[in-house]
Design an enzyme around this catalytic site. Structure first.
Site, short mmCIF file in Angstrom:
data_model
loop_
_atom_site.label_atom_id
_atom_site.label_comp_id
_atom_site.label_asym_id
_atom_site.label_seq_id
_atom_site.Cartn_x
_atom_site.Cartn_y
_atom_site.Cartn_z
N ASP A 156 0.87 -1.18 0.00
CA ASP A 156 0.00 0.00 0.00
C ASP A 156 0.91 1.23 0.00
O ASP A 156 2.12 1.13 0.22
CB ASP A 156 -0.89 0.00 1.25
N SER A 157 0.30 2.39 -0.21
CA SER A 157 1.06 3.64 -0.11
C SER A 157 1.49 3.90 1.33
O SER A 157 2.37 4.71 1.58
CB SER A 157 0.21 4.80 -0.61
N GLY A 193 -3.05 9.45 -3.46
CA GLY A 193 -4.32 9.96 -3.98
C GLY A 193 -4.24 11.20 -4.86
O GLY A 193 -4.87 11.25 -5.91
N CYS A 236 -4.18 -1.25 -2.17
CA CYS A 236 -4.30 0.21 -2.27
C CYS A 236 -5.20 0.47 -3.46
O CYS A 236 -4.90 0.03 -4.58
CB CYS A 236 -2.91 0.82 -2.50
N SER A 291 -5.88 3.28 -4.98
CA SER A 291 -5.29 4.17 -5.99
C SER A 291 -4.30 3.40 -6.86
O SER A 291 -4.29 3.57 -8.09
CB SER A 291 -4.57 5.34 -5.30
N GLU A 350 -4.88 9.76 9.27
CA GLU A 350 -3.49 9.60 9.69
C GLU A 350 -3.09 10.64 10.74
O GLU A 350 -1.98 10.61 11.26
CB GLU A 350 -2.56 9.70 8.48
N CYS A 402 -11.21 3.07 -0.50
CA CYS A 402 -9.87 3.44 -0.07
C CYS A 402 -9.56 2.59 1.16
O CYS A 402 -10.40 2.46 2.05
CB CYS A 402 -9.82 4.92 0.27
N HIS A 460 -7.91 3.07 3.68
CA HIS A 460 -7.92 3.76 4.98
C HIS A 460 -9.31 3.82 5.60
O HIS A 460 -9.44 3.97 6.81
CB HIS A 460 -7.43 5.20 4.82
#
Ligand code: DGL
Length: 273
Positions: free
Chosen positions: A10-11, A43, A73, A75, A152, A184, A186
């Site tokens: 993931d990012s 993103g 991820c 994106s 975050e 997403c 997150h």
């Protein structure tokens, strides 16, 4: 039997929501997770740049000896899944297809909302995938640039986050959607906030469970599962700060996080087209 680990990337730490589901669904498999925290967020970046990052990480995981790569991820999946599948020798599973399928099945009024990063919305991939399952479904997409920094940040469950969720939910509520894709990695940790804002009448679709199911099926069909009598191990790599990764990661993984190793992606890897 195949004792190689599953590679997940993931990012940043959001993909740990997918790793969580994988570790629960496939406790006998080993896993290696790579978070590209040094370049988070993906993103707001152009799709071509995200694609290059994803390819560099995929190659790195191949060098780590993985038997399958999960692009955890949205994106990166939206920008680079097809190139990853063409470039890597191992199978690659993304997070869009399982969610699109679940949303097309879940909607009763054929109106599906999508909340995701700017890159994922710009790619148009969810619309294509949902319509590939059911051409009658309309997808209403809302980019959410504020959500990842808030999640975050120091107060992910605070009033500012709830207000940001209300703002992105409003156009979907006006459009009368009965199903919303949280597109997403997150977003699942905000599930209670989303559900409270949308109400119980709206079905929320997440990638983690659906993706874990797809990984399990891929391993089984290709005959590359590990011995199911063992308990697997898992480890972490980050391009960012290992201490920050461990601290933030706990929120998303909800399982013990042991050693986190700093990793530098080769210059040739990060430049690769
Ligand atoms: N992991 C990204 C995704 O699922 C969100 C965070 C980012 O923007 O890098 O789209």
């Amino acid at each position: 039997m195949d004792g190689r680990p599953i590679g997940v990337f993931d990012s940043g730490v959001g993909g740990l929501t997918v790793l969580h589901e994988l570790l629960v669904t496939l406790p006998h498999e080993d896993a290696v997770y790579l978070g590209d925290n040094a370049r988070l967020p993906y993103g707001p970046r152009p799709l071509g740049e995200i694609r290059r990052f994803a390819l560099a990480i995929g190659r790195h995981l191949e060098h780590e000896g993985v038997k399958l790569v999960v692009a955890a991820c949205n994106s990166a999946t939206a920008a680079g899944l097809h190139d990853l599948q063409r470039s890597l020798a191992v199978p690659v599973v993304g997070v869009l297809q399982p969610e699109a399928h679940a949303a097309a099945l879940a909607t009763r009024n054929r109106r599906v909302g999508l909340l995701a990063t700017e890159a994922t919305v710009a790619s148009g991939r969810y619309e294509e995938l949902v319509r590939a399952h059911d051409a009658s479904v309309e997808v209403i997409s809302v980019p959410c640039p504020r959500l990842v920094p808030l999640i975050e940040g120091p107060d992910p469950f605070g009033e500012e986050t709830t207000q940001a969720v209300r703002e992105v939910a409003a156009p979907l509520q006006q459009a009368g959607v009965d199903t919303v894709i949280l597109g997403c990695t997150h977003y699942p940790i905000l599930r209670p906030i989303f559900q409270r804002v949308f109400g119980r009448g709206v079905t929320l679709v997440f990638s983690a469970e659906e993706t874990a199911r797809e990984v399990a099926e891929t391993l089984e069909r290709k005959g590359i599962e590990n011995d199911d009598g063992r308990e697997g191990s898992y480890r972490f790599l980050t391009t960012g700060d290992p201490t920050a990764f461990r601290e933030m990661g706990k929120r998303f993984l909800q399982l013990p996080i042991g050693e986190v190793e700093h990793v530098v992606l080769e210059a040739s890897e990060s430049q690769a087209a």
